[in-house]
Design an enzyme around this catalytic site. Structure first.
Site, mmCIF file in Angstrom:
data_model
loop_
_atom_site.group_PDB
_atom_site.id
_atom_site.type_symbol
_atom_site.label_atom_id
_atom_site.label_comp_id
_atom_site.label_asym_id
_atom_site.label_seq_id
_atom_site.Cartn_x
_atom_site.Cartn_y
_atom_site.Cartn_z
ATOM 1 N N SER A 193 55.281 0.696 -2.946
ATOM 2 C CA SER A 193 54.757 -0.640 -3.077
ATOM 3 C C SER A 193 53.747 -0.528 -3.751
ATOM 4 O O SER A 193 54.454 -0.222 -5.063
ATOM 5 C CB SER A 193 54.182 -1.202 -1.741
ATOM 6 O OG SER A 193 54.597 -2.207 -1.884
ATOM 7 N N ASP A 288 65.483 -4.856 -0.819
ATOM 8 C CA ASP A 288 64.549 -5.079 -0.703
ATOM 9 C C ASP A 288 63.610 -6.560 -1.630
ATOM 10 O O ASP A 288 64.061 -7.121 -1.740
ATOM 11 C CB ASP A 288 63.072 -4.487 -1.943
ATOM 12 C CG ASP A 288 61.390 -4.254 -1.660
ATOM 13 O OD1 ASP A 288 61.565 -4.647 -1.357
ATOM 14 O OD2 ASP A 288 60.998 -3.183 -2.240
ATOM 15 N N HIS A 322 61.636 -2.745 2.484
ATOM 16 C CA HIS A 322 60.598 -2.566 1.623
ATOM 17 C C HIS A 322 60.396 -1.329 1.979
ATOM 18 O O HIS A 322 60.288 0.059 1.465
ATOM 19 C CB HIS A 322 60.438 -3.712 1.044
ATOM 20 C CG HIS A 322 58.693 -3.410 0.479
ATOM 21 N ND1 HIS A 322 58.897 -2.852 -1.217
ATOM 22 C CD2 HIS A 322 58.034 -2.877 0.767
ATOM 23 C CE1 HIS A 322 57.407 -2.726 -1.637
ATOM 24 N NE2 HIS A 322 57.343 -2.383 -0.260
#
Length: 383
Positions: A193, A288, A322
């Site tokens: 991330s 995602d 994600h």
């Protein structure tokens, strides 16, 4: 069968599956399919990855390495709340392996937690970048024969940070390289991330990085300006809140919330990965919903190709969301986003996401062992 667990914030998670026992009353999870419940089909670890919070938008917090992940399993005569319990067992999933040492570190401008495997070494070294502090991934990697330093990007609330300094992470890399059991010439970096774009900058500007794992990140420097040696080296790619899509669940879809890093006015945020000396492993989830990880990955691959570089490999996972983490933790469809400041959808489908985590975890270990040269004989990755 049912499973129940409570995370470090006191949130309860549960899962269930209905099986048909054989003639002797036994069930083999490697052989027998779940007929209904939290998952269907043959899924030996299904009761773990399908654990779901009793309330909406909750992430399973398991960040401390010294406390095991405790799961209560029970067998019931029939489905539903009325089903009589036949047996119950408590399972402790220990994170820190036997002989692995854990040490808090605070030196200069960085702080973190250092995990060192048992034995003489030498071992490869890895810097584990966390958005917010978590010891889980670092500790599990140390179990596999890596010296790992976990460092959080955000120590305080994200709103309190106005800029980021690459020098602080250079200090962390230097600290890792000085450890007596470290034998790799270059340091590895693992990220997910927001930390993934920081990992790109560490690999591109610092000389001692041999291998970088980028998981579901951006190709540009996001959120905060990045400084190095008292000057700004990258401008921040910002978030456009007008592109947030609310949903009936109360969690927002923010996939296209970032400004386009390729637009002329934003190109100052693009990380010059073509100047990196080490290797890259790019990992992207195709579903995602935090942002367009696969699109960012494709842009970086094209950028490296344009510069005649072949120092990368990439993998993408259909149906994964994600939060790609070490395997067999509860899949998280939505939770509060610490930087955006609201609940968001993370994307993915539970079964596909769980399979992606298993594949990725092996691939990461093999990637680091291959590209962080070390004198000690290394074993092939096992979960």
């Amino acid at each position: 069968m049912r499973a129940r667990s409570t995370d470090e914030k006191g949130v309860a998670f549960s899962s269930s599956a209905t099986y048909r026992a054989d003639g002797s009353g036994e069930i083999d999870l490697d052989r027998d399919p779940s007929l209904r419940g939290s998952y269907v089909g043959v899924e030996p670890m299904g009761l773990l990855w399908s654990l779901k919070a009793d309330s909406l938008h909750k992430y399973f917090y398991k960040t401390k390495s010294l406390n095991p992940h405790v799961v209560k399993f029970s067998v019931h005569e029939e489905e539903g709340e009325e089903g009589r319990m036949l047996a119950e067992a408590t399972n402790e999933r220990v994170l820190i392996g036997e002989g692995v040492s854990r040490r808090r570190v605070k030196e200069g401008n960085f702080q973190g937690v250092l995990f060192t495997p048992p034995g003489e070494g030498p071992f490869p070294a890895v810097l584990d970048l966390c958005t917010f502090m978590s010891e889980k991934r670092a500790c599990l990697l140390a179990n596999k024969g890596f010296v790992v330093l976990a460092v959080a990007v955000y120590i305080d609330k994200p709103d309190n940070d106005k800029e980021m300094y690459l020098d602080h992470f250079e200090e962390a890399v230097d600290f890792l390289r000085r450890q007596p059991k470290v034998g790799s010439e270059g340091v590895g970096v693992i990220s997910l991330s927001k930390t993934a774009d920081l990992a790109l900058s560490i690999a591109s500007y610092l000389p001692d990085v041999g291998a970088t794992v980028w998981i579901n990140g951006c190709c540009g420097n996001t959120a905060l300006p990045l400084y190095y040696k008292k000057r700004q080296i990258l401008s921040p790619l910002l978030f456009d809140s007008s592109k947030v899509i609310p949903t009936e669940s109360g969690a927002s879809n923010i996939k296209y919330g970032m400004y386009n890093p390729l637009a002329e006015e934003n190109r100052g945020s693009l990380v010059p990965i073509e100047q990196a000396k080490g290797r890259f492993l790019f990992v992207a989830s195709e579903d995602d919903l935090n942002w367009d990880s696969k699109g960012y990955m494709e842009e970086m691959v094209e950028r490296l190709k344009r510069h005649g570089k072949k120092n990368y490999e990439s993998v993408s996972y259909p149906g994964a969301g994600h939060y790609l983490e070490p395997p067999y933790g509860p899949y998280c469809p939505s939770s509060f986003h610490g930087v955006v400041g609201r609940p968001v959808l993370w994307g993915g489908e539970p079964r596909s996401h769980a399979a992606a985590e298993v594949h990725m975890w092996k691939k990461i270990q093999e990637f680091f062992r291959t590209h962080l040269s070390c004198d000690a004989p290394q074993t092939k990755a096992k979960l």
